[in-house]
Write an enzyme that holds these catalytic residues in place. Structure first.
Site: not given
Length: 453
Positions: A272, A323
């Site tokens: 991220h 993810d």
């Protein structure tokens, strides 16, 4: 396995050019020869229409999140409200049901052209925190699922010991944690021992986040990575609240904390990396730490847009992950890196298609410990992903801009053939396991049946 020939109508070859009439010879799990300018498939060769790419690498996955798809979109909230819904699924899975869910999820990835997955694994124990008879039963289920679906796997065993900065584990979080960092290390060593020498499995490690691992515990995870020469991944600065709590507790950002305790470097990947300071960007870049962008999840959870181009130019290679599996489509993730940058800067043209394909292929495999993958070259893993150029999305493609067509127009639905490690797991858009949609429907229903999600 016997030697096989695959004739590619078109193929994307290093250093990022499309060639016509490419004959790829495969022996076992590896590519042994590449020949270009072969005008027609020789006898016995398998014909691969469209554009053939190296296998894609999904560098960040939580397989059990697949059960959440479509169920959280009505809520008005944030990452933190979504997390409570995620805990509901986390609380009901056991090794058998997790095997079924992960196998179906990984098969969906194979259909999308993914040949290797980085599974960020923290669903370790029973819902009340007690270990299974085999403390790594859930991890073994993930490895089995990947193998049956035809993927290589980097199982990134996550250290997860606190529920927040300075707070104990509670509720379902107890199944994520070991008794202490030494207990985590002992279990991870046992897991690694069980797969030593297995070429299709890499046992890496993870610092779940600075919320879940205290500063003095980080060096134990970093040392495991150095001693075994394996990847180390960490969720980093996904939320501003995470940064604020870290600064309050340690007078340092998450990136600075990881750097101080030896967790950055070429084997490491920051996942991220959304809310970074200039110092954070410089530390990630100068250390050669990779950064995994997951744009679909980052949009879905309202996380924000990370400084991907600045990180890349500072020296941090970029990789891609699906993810939470709101969608499984690395073409979507690749183009989102560019398109989100356009939204943030109000300018176009930050990334070339070749750079984005490299993030989805070679860079991703490298980050998962499979350096000999993600390229169509002799000696590389025999991963061949063929994309249709005659679908409603790709028809009329300019021969001079095929990479751009795939990155900016194609979807996972355009993948029609996948050879993974020499195994032809997807033929004419169908997985060798059969009807993946039915597999997913059954596995997702089972994951939800004890808890309304």
């Amino acid at each position: 396995m016997r030697e096989l020939n695959y004739w590619c109508e078109l193929a994307w070859l290093p250093p990022g050019e499309v060639a016509a009439g490419v004959l790829v010879t495969v022996d076992g799990t590896l590519i042994t020869e590449i020949a270009t300018g072969v005008t027609a498939p020789p006898g016995g060769a398998v014909r691969l229409a469209g554009l053939t790419l190296p296998g894609l690498a999904n560098a960040h996955s939580h397989a059990f999140h697949r059960a959440l798809r479509g169920t959280t979109q009505r809520e008005k909230g944030s990452f933190w409200t979504w997390r409570e819904r995620m805990y509901g699924v986390a609380g009901v899975l056991d090794p058998d049901s997790y095997l079924r869910l992960a196998r179906a999820t990984f098969a969906e990835m194979a259909l999308a052209g993914i040949t290797c997955v980085g599974e960020f694994h923290y669903l370790h124990h029973r819902p009340d925190g007690r270990p299974y008879d085999d403390p790594n039963a859930m991890g073994h289920a993930l490895v089995q699922a990947a193998r049956e679906a035809g993927l290589r796997i980097a199982l990134l065993d996550a250290c997860y010991l606190t529920g927040g900065v300075g707070t104990p584990l509670s509720g379902v979080q107890r199944r994520f944690g070991d008794r202490d960092v030494d207990g985590w290390a002992a279990r991870a060593e046992r897991l690694a021992d069980g797969y030593r020498g297995e070429r299709d499995v890499e046992i890496g490690v993870a610092v779940h986040s600075v919320r879940a691992v205290r500063a003095e515990q980080i060096p134990v995870v970093a040392e495991f990575s150095r001693r075994h020469g394996v990847p180390l991944h960490a969720h980093v600065s996904e939320q501003r609240a995470e940064n604020a709590a870290c600064v309050e507790a340690y007078a340092a950002t998450p990136v600075q904390l990881l750097e101080t305790h030896g967790a950055l470097g070429p084997r490491s990947t920051a996942v991220h990396a959304t809310h970074l300071s200039d110092v954070d960007v410089a530390l990630l870049g100068s250390s050669g730490t990779r950064v995994c962008m997951c744009p679909t999840t980052e949009r879905d959870l309202a996380d924000g847009i990370g400084p991907a181009r600045r990180l890349f130019e500072a020296g941090a290679p970029i990789t891609l992950g699906s993810d939470s599996h709101a969608v499984v489509d690395l073409f979507e993730e690749a183009r989102a890196v560019e398109l989100d940058e356009r939204l943030a800067t109000e300018r176009r043209g930050h990334w070339s298609a070749a750079e984005l394909l490299n993030a989805a292929t070679a860079a991703g495999h490298d980050s998962l410990g499979f350096a000999g993958a993600g390229m169509l070259v002799p000696g590389a893993w025999a991963d061949l992903v063929s994309v249709r150029l005659d679908s409603v999305r790709t028809a009329g493609a300019d021969p001079a801009h095929l990479a751009e067509t795939v990155v900016f127009a194609a979807t996972a639905a355009d993948v029609h053939s996948v050879v993974s490690g020499g195994r032809h797991v997807v033929v004419d858009g169908r997985h060798a396991l059969g009807d993946v949609g039915t597999m997913l429907a059954e596995a997702v229903a089972e994951a939800r049946e004890e808890k309304s999600v």
